[in-house]
Design a protein around this motif. Structure first.
Motif, PDB file in Angstrom:
ATOM      1  N   ALA A  27       0.844  -1.201   0.000  1.00  0.00           N
ATOM      2  CA  ALA A  27       0.000   0.000   0.000  1.00  0.00           C
ATOM      3  C   ALA A  27       0.877   1.248   0.000  1.00  0.00           C
ATOM      4  O   ALA A  27       0.596   2.218  -0.716  1.00  0.00           O
ATOM      5  N   ARG A  28       1.954   1.206   0.760  1.00  0.00           N
ATOM      6  CA  ARG A  28       2.822   2.387   0.829  1.00  0.00           C
ATOM      7  C   ARG A  28       3.622   2.539  -0.459  1.00  0.00           C
ATOM      8  O   ARG A  28       3.878   3.650  -0.912  1.00  0.00           O
ATOM      9  N   VAL A  29       3.983   1.411  -1.052  1.00  0.00           N
ATOM     10  CA  VAL A  29       4.632   1.456  -2.369  1.00  0.00           C
ATOM     11  C   VAL A  29       3.678   2.076  -3.377  1.00  0.00           C
ATOM     12  O   VAL A  29       4.052   2.975  -4.142  1.00  0.00           O
ATOM     13  N   ALA A  30       2.427   1.644  -3.337  1.00  0.00           N
ATOM     14  CA  ALA A  30       1.421   2.157  -4.268  1.00  0.00           C
ATOM     15  C   ALA A  30       1.175   3.643  -4.051  1.00  0.00           C
ATOM     16  O   ALA A  30       1.029   4.405  -5.008  1.00  0.00           O
ATOM     17  N   ILE A  31       1.144   4.050  -2.806  1.00  0.00           N
ATOM     18  CA  ILE A  31       0.941   5.475  -2.498  1.00  0.00           C
ATOM     19  C   ILE A  31       2.077   6.302  -3.085  1.00  0.00           C
ATOM     20  O   ILE A  31       1.840   7.314  -3.748  1.00  0.00           O
ATOM     21  N   LEU A  32       3.289   5.862  -2.865  1.00  0.00           N
ATOM     22  CA  LEU A  32       4.450   6.614  -3.373  1.00  0.00           C
ATOM     23  C   LEU A  32       4.447   6.652  -4.896  1.00  0.00           C
ATOM     24  O   LEU A  32       4.726   7.690  -5.501  1.00  0.00           O
ATOM     25  N   GLU A  33       4.099   5.524  -5.508  1.00  0.00           N
ATOM     26  CA  GLU A  33       4.035   5.493  -6.971  1.00  0.00           C
ATOM     27  C   GLU A  33       2.975   6.465  -7.486  1.00  0.00           C
ATOM     28  O   GLU A  33       3.204   7.181  -8.460  1.00  0.00           O
TER      29      GLU A  33
END
Lengths: 110, 110
Positions: A27-33
DNA sequence: TCTATTAATCGTAATATTGCAATAAACAAA
DNA sequence: TTTGTTTATTGCAATATTACGATTAATAGA
């Protein structure tokens, strides 16, 4: 115990682990992306974009904010979140240094 | 819940998170650094090197082995652990790709 | 065979993480 | 002021993680 013994490790090791840990959830990877893709960035967008409840997103944003990777600016009822480029560069340097260790093959064993 | 909803993320996002997660503890960072420094690598060495109990080190080694970053060869009563260079290269590529996203400043907000 | 050495596993305790419903807080607009 | 919109916080349940003592398993060597 669930409690990491940070005292026995070097500052560098703890720094690497802290950055890696925050990237250790999709989820945090997706947010940053997502924050990279769009320019204007609002939490509501993220709730729509990623399929998690609003409190959950808010919590992940909090963690990203705690390590300094993102910063939020209040704009009326909304909060504008975006990546802190300086911190991102710091993270890149720290992780790159770790990952780019010399690949001298350990042929003597294994 | 403590249970990550991996289904709602892309394979790439999950892969990044999986690698990052395993680097998200200083003990595992320290183990990998140590395995890089020395050529012949034994679990016992790691227990001495890092200040954690043998079962704890063994557990961290297990997690590193699960994502494929290290491999262990049995040698008598000892186990020779070393880094799986191929997997390391894969991890490097995956994380680099993520970290090296274009830093086009989001000047429109923040 | 008996003993020592080494690493894995089991069991357990303490803490952390993930996720969400419900609620609160803060503000804009009617 | 009231209402709607947006985000943060609280509280909770379920699961995961970290750590270690005790034990087991496997092998080397006496």
């Amino acid at each position: 115990m669930g409690l990491t013994k940070s005292e026995i490790f070097t500052a560098q090791q703890n720094t690497i682990a802290t950055f890696a840990k925050v990237l250790g959830h999709p989820a945090r990877v997706a947010i940053l992306e997502h924050l990279y893709k769009i320019k204007s960035c609002v939490c509501g967008d993220l709730v729509d974009e990623i399929g998690l409840a609003q409190p959950t997103i808010s919590q992940h944003l909090k963690e990203l904010k705690q390590v300094g990777l993102i910063k939020g600016t209040i704009e009326g009822t909304r909060v504008c979140y975006c990546i802190d480029d300086d911190k991102w560069i710091t993270m890149k340097a720290v992780i790159h240094e770790f990952l780019d260790q010399d690949l001298t093959k350990n042929q003597e064993c294994c």
